[in-house]
Design an enzyme around this catalytic site. Structure first.
Site, PDB file in Angstrom:
ATOM      1  N   HIS A 109       0.460  -1.904  -0.093  1.00 56.05           N
ATOM      2  CA  HIS A 109      -0.001  -0.036   0.191  1.00 56.05           C
ATOM      3  C   HIS A 109       0.848   1.499   0.109  1.00 56.05           C
ATOM      4  CE1 HIS A 109      -3.280   2.333   0.631  1.00 56.05           C
ATOM      5  NE2 HIS A 109      -2.887   2.660   1.602  1.00 56.05           N
ATOM      6  N   GLN A 173      10.974   3.075  -3.645  1.00 54.56           N
ATOM      7  CA  GLN A 173      10.771   2.133  -2.370  1.00 54.56           C
ATOM      8  C   GLN A 173       9.546   1.345  -2.222  1.00 54.56           C
ATOM      9  OE1 GLN A 173      13.281   2.761  -0.317  1.00 54.56           O
ATOM     10  NE2 GLN A 173      13.834   4.795  -2.076  1.00 54.56           N
TER      11      GLN A 173
HETATM   12  C1  GAR Z   1       1.390   0.942  -6.329  1.00 53.57           C
HETATM   13  O1  GAR Z   1       1.942   2.613  -5.830  1.00 53.57           O
HETATM   14  C2  GAR Z   1       0.743  -0.047  -5.510  1.00 53.57           C
HETATM   15  O2  GAR Z   1       1.019   0.291  -4.099  1.00 53.57           O
HETATM   16  C3  GAR Z   1      -1.077   0.403  -5.599  1.00 53.57           C
HETATM   17  O3  GAR Z   1      -0.521   0.362  -6.617  1.00 53.57           O
HETATM   18  C4  GAR Z   1       0.518   1.152  -7.956  1.00 53.57           C
HETATM   19  C5  GAR Z   1       0.492  -0.149  -8.515  1.00 53.57           C
HETATM   20  O4  GAR Z   1       1.730   0.354  -9.141  1.00 53.57           O
HETATM   21  N1  GAR Z   1      -1.722  -0.229  -4.625  1.00 53.57           N
HETATM   22  C6  GAR Z   1      -2.721   0.713  -4.244  1.00 53.57           C
HETATM   23  O5  GAR Z   1      -2.924   1.743  -4.324  1.00 53.57           O
HETATM   24  C7  GAR Z   1      -3.773  -0.578  -3.617  1.00 53.57           C
HETATM   25  N2  GAR Z   1      -4.548   0.237  -2.781  1.00 53.57           N
HETATM   26  P1  GAR Z   1       1.939  -0.980 -10.152  1.00 53.57           P
HETATM   27  O6  GAR Z   1       0.986  -1.874 -11.015  1.00 53.57           O
HETATM   28  O7  GAR Z   1       3.632  -0.764 -10.884  1.00 53.57           O
HETATM   29  O8  GAR Z   1       2.723  -2.333  -9.278  1.00 53.57           O
END
Ligand code: GAR
Length: 196
Positions: A109, A173
């Site tokens: 998160h 990070q």
């Molecule tokens: C990431 O920042 C993750 O932490 C967030 O979505 C993004 C996905 O990026 N997750 C949430 O907001 C969950 N509610 P990614 O597809 O490049 O990993």
């Protein structure tokens, strides 16, 4: 090796960081990348790395979460994971699904939980004037963006930050934190990891 399924909805940069970490003497291997978005770019990237992929579009289920999750369970049970990593999976899961995988499901998160559960975490941290922000990996329980914390990484918030620059700093990070936490989790270590 332990089997890890990764659930995504979008680009899947965290998923790729996890895949890239599960090599060599790592105690786990990816067994499935599963998306609720059939067009998720992450599916293509996983497939190019030789990882089995599946998609279950949530839209035909029109809000029937239980039916959607029953459909998610089919490819999951076929892949038989020991651990599920939610990595930018943007559907809320029901207590029934969460209970089934309890103790075996992780989420990342983009905030320093318990601050900013839910969406738009970077905008909210900026609006609050926080001097620090970051990301959290936690075990998934029935409550949204809650559950035992397995790791956190912090970043400074800079005066000139926009949601976009802050998102990028946190995401960098996330890519360090999630693989590090997963490896410890597979090894049975549940003590929170605080990255500097
Ligand atoms: C990431 O920042 C993750 O932490 C967030 O979505 C993004 C996905 O990026 N997750 C949430 O907001 C969950 N509610 P990614 O597809 O490049 O990993």
């Amino acid at each position: 090796a332990r089997r890890v399924a990764i659930l995504i909805s979008g680009g899947g940069s965290n998923m790729l960081a996890l895949l890239d970490s599960m090599r060599g003497d790592h105690p786990a291997r990816p067994c499935l990348v599963l998306s609720n978005e059939p067009d998720a770019a992450g599916l293509v990237h996983a497939s190019q790395r030789g990882v089995p992929i599946a998609a279950v579009d949530h839209r035909p289920f029109a809000g029937d979460r239980a039916a959607f999750e029953a459909a998610l369970m089919r490819p999951l049970e076929a892949a038989n994971p020991d651990i599920i990593c939610l990595a930018g999976f943007m559907r809320v899961l029901t207590p029934g699904f969460v209970t089934h995988w309890q103790g075996r499901m992780l989420n990342i998160h983009p905030s320093l939980l318990p601050k900013y559960r839910g969406l738009h975490t970077h905008t909210r941290a900026l609006a609050a004037g926080d001097s620090e922000h970051g990301c959290t990996v936690h075990q998934v329980t029935g409550a949204l963006d809650d559950g035992p914390i397995l790791g956190q990484a912090r970043v400074p918030v800079l005066e000139q930050d926009t949601a976009q620059t802050l998102t990028a700093r946190v995401l960098e990070q996330e890519h360090r934190l999630y693989p590090a936490v997963l490896k410890r989790f597979v090894q049975g270590n549940r003590a929170p990891l605080y990255l500097k």
